[in-house]
Design a protein around this motif. Structure first.
Motif, PDB file in Angstrom:
ATOM      1  N   ASP A  46       0.829  -1.213   0.000  1.00 51.26           N
ATOM      2  CA  ASP A  46       0.000   0.000   0.000  1.00 51.26           C
ATOM      3  C   ASP A  46       0.859   1.258   0.000  1.00 51.26           C
ATOM      4  N   GLU A  80       2.178   1.773  -3.569  1.00 54.30           N
ATOM      5  CA  GLU A  80       1.163   2.355  -4.437  1.00 54.30           C
ATOM      6  C   GLU A  80       0.985   3.835  -4.161  1.00 54.30           C
ATOM      7  N   LYS A  81       1.037   4.218  -2.879  1.00 54.77           N
ATOM      8  CA  LYS A  81       0.815   5.605  -2.500  1.00 54.77           C
ATOM      9  C   LYS A  81       1.974   6.508  -2.879  1.00 54.77           C
TER      10      LYS A  81
END
Length: 58
Positions: free
Chosen positions: A47, A50-51
């Motif tokens: 995550d 992706e960020k």
């Protein structure tokens, strides 16, 4: 005065590092340092990748 204990600890740590045997996987280390095109990101960081993945490249 008072340096004896600190010096003894430094000597102990230095001796431990000098004579310790390590089970190093040099292939794994090379892959980590050089990176792979098919490098898989661990699930715990997916995550975050992706960020922040695209913003870090620019």
């Amino acid at each position: 005065m008072g340096r004896g204990r600190a010096k003894a600890k430094q000597t102990k740590v230095a001796r431990d590092l000098k004579y310790r045997t390590f089970d190093t996987d040099f292939g794994d280390l090379a892959r980590e340092l050089h990176g792979d095109e098919g490098e898989r990101i661990p699930d715990q960081y997916a995550d975050l990748a992706e960020k922040f993945g695209d913003s870090a490249a620019s």
